[in-house]
Design an enzyme around this catalytic site. Structure first.
Site: not given
Ligand code: GLV
Ligand code: GLV
Length: 323
Positions: A264, A283
Site C-alpha cells: 500500500e 485502508h
Molecule cells: C490498522 O490497519 C491497524 O492495524 O490498526
C-alpha cells in the site's frame, strides 16, 4: 532528565502537551517521512518512538538503536515491526487493541452489504443512464446467507454480532475454538475447508505474521462457491494477491471487497483497479474521527508509560519487562 522520544505520527495538541510534560520530544516529523530518510539515524539516542504501520522497524534498524526501549504503534496490527527481534533486544512493542474493533466491523458490514446488494454497480448504473433503459438486475437477500469468518478475535466477534443482527448464519474458523463465542450464539465452529466451501461471504479477521503469510490463495478460492464474495479488512499479505486477481478474472468467485492490499498504497495502474468485480477501499477500517482519536490516546499513553518506566496499558511483548 526526561526520556527522549520521537513522534512518527501526527499528534493533536492536547496529547502533544501530555507527552511534553513527561518526555523530551526530539523530533516530530509525522507519519510521512521524506523518501530516503535514514530512520535509524533519526532514532539514535531516542528511548521511545510513536509509529504508524508506515514505519518499518526491523532487526538491522534495532541493532543501530541500542537506546530504543519502546515502539508504540498507532495501530492494532504491528507487522511493520519485527517483534521477535524487538523482544530479543529488550524493546517493548505497544499497539492499540480494542478501540478500533467497532469501526473495522462496521466497515466490514459496509463491504458485505455493498457486495451482496450490488451497491457500487447500481450507483454506476444510475450515473451512466442505465436506469432509463431498464431495471437494475436482481441481487440476493443477505438474510439467511452464510458468513464465514476466518479468525474470531475481537474484531471477528464484532463482525459476527453485526451479521447475526442481519439474520445471517455465521460460521468461523480459528486454530483454537472459541467456546465463549459459541455459547453466546455468535458463530458456529467450522472446519477450515468447509468454511470456504459453505460461505456466501468469507471475511478475514486474523493478524499478519509469518504463519499467516499468503495463507489464503488459489486453493481456498477454488473451494469457494462461484456465487461467493471475499472480504479483507485485515492485512493484504495474508492473501496471495496474484491468486485472488486470477480468481476474480476467471469468475471463480463472484467478487471481492478489499480495504487492504499486499503493498500500500496502490495507484490506478494496479491490476486490481482494472477489475469490475472488486470493491477497493484505501485502508480506512479504523479511519473515523472518534476511533483515530481513541487509538492516538491509547498509543500516547503507551508511549509515555513505557518511556517513563511504568507499565503500558497495551503491550505486545510484555515478556520484555520480566527480564
Ligand atoms: C490498522 O490497519 C491497524 O492495524 O490498526
Ligand atoms: C485482531 O486484532 C482481532 O482481534 O481480530
Amino acid at each position: 532528565h526526561k526520556p527522549r522520544v520521537i513522534l512518527l505520527a501526527a499528534v493533536p495538541p492536547d496529547l502533544r502537551a501530555a507527552i511534553d510534560a513527561s518526555c523530551e520530544v526530539v523530533a516530530a516529523p509525522g507519519a510521512a517521512l521524506p523518501p530516503g530518510t535514514d530512520l535509524a539515524e533519526l532514532l539514535k539516542g531516542v528511548r521511545g518512538a510513536l509509529t504508524t504501520i508506515r514505519a518499518g522497524i526491523d532487526d538491522p534498524l534495532l541493532a543501530r538503536c541500542p537506546d530504543l526501549k519502546v515502539v508504540s504503534n498507532v495501530a492494532v496490527g504491528y507487522d511493520n515491526i519485527d517483534v521477535p527481534a524487538a523482544t530479543r533486544r529488550g524493546v517493548l512493542v505497544c499497539n492499540t487493541p480494542g478501540v478500533l474493533d467497532a469501526a473495522v466491523a462496521d466497515l466490514t458490514m459496509v463491504m458485505l452489504l455493498s457486495l451482496g446488494r450490488g451497491a457500487l454497480d447500481a450507483d454506476r448504473f444510475v450515473r451512466s443512464g442505465g436506469w432509463n433503459a431498464g431495471a437494475f438486475p436482481l441481487t440476493r437477500d443477505i438474510a439467511g446467507k452464510t458468513l464465514g469468518i476466518v479468525g474470531l478475535g475481537r474484531i471477528g466477534r464484532m463482525v459476527a454480532r453485526r451479521a447475526r443482527a442481519f439474520d445471517m448464519d455465521v460460521v468461523y474458523y480459528k486454530p483454537n475454538r472459541d467456546a465463549g463465542a459459541e455459547a453466546e450464539g455468535l458463530a458456529t465452529y467450522c472446519d477450515r475447508d468447509d468454511l470456504f466451501k459453505r460461505a456466501d461471504f468469507v471475511s478475514l479477521h486474523l493478524p499478519f505474521n509469518e504463519a499467516t503469510r499468503r495463507g489464503i490463495g488459489a486453493r481456498e478460492f477454488a473451494l469457494m462457491k462461484p456465487t461467493a464474495y471475499f472480504i479483507n479488512t485485515a492485512r493484504g499479505s495474508v492473501v496471495d494477491e496474484a491468486a485472488l486477481i486470477a480468481a476474480l478474472k476467471a469468475n471463480t468467485i463472484a467478487g471481492a471487497a478489499l480495504d487492504v492490499m499486499e503493498k500500500e498504497p496502490i495507484g490506478a495502474d494496479h491490476p486490481l483497479c482494472g477489475l469490475p468485480n472488486v470493491m477497493l477501499l484505501p485502508h480506512i477500517g479504523s479511519a473515523t474521527v472518534e476511533t483515530r482519536r481513541a487509538m492516538m490516546e491509547l498509543a500516547v499513553k503507551n508511549l509515555i508509560a513505557a518511556a517513563c518506566g511504568d507499565r503500558a496499558p497495551a503491550m505486545v511483548n510484555p515478556e520484555v519487562l520480566d527480564r
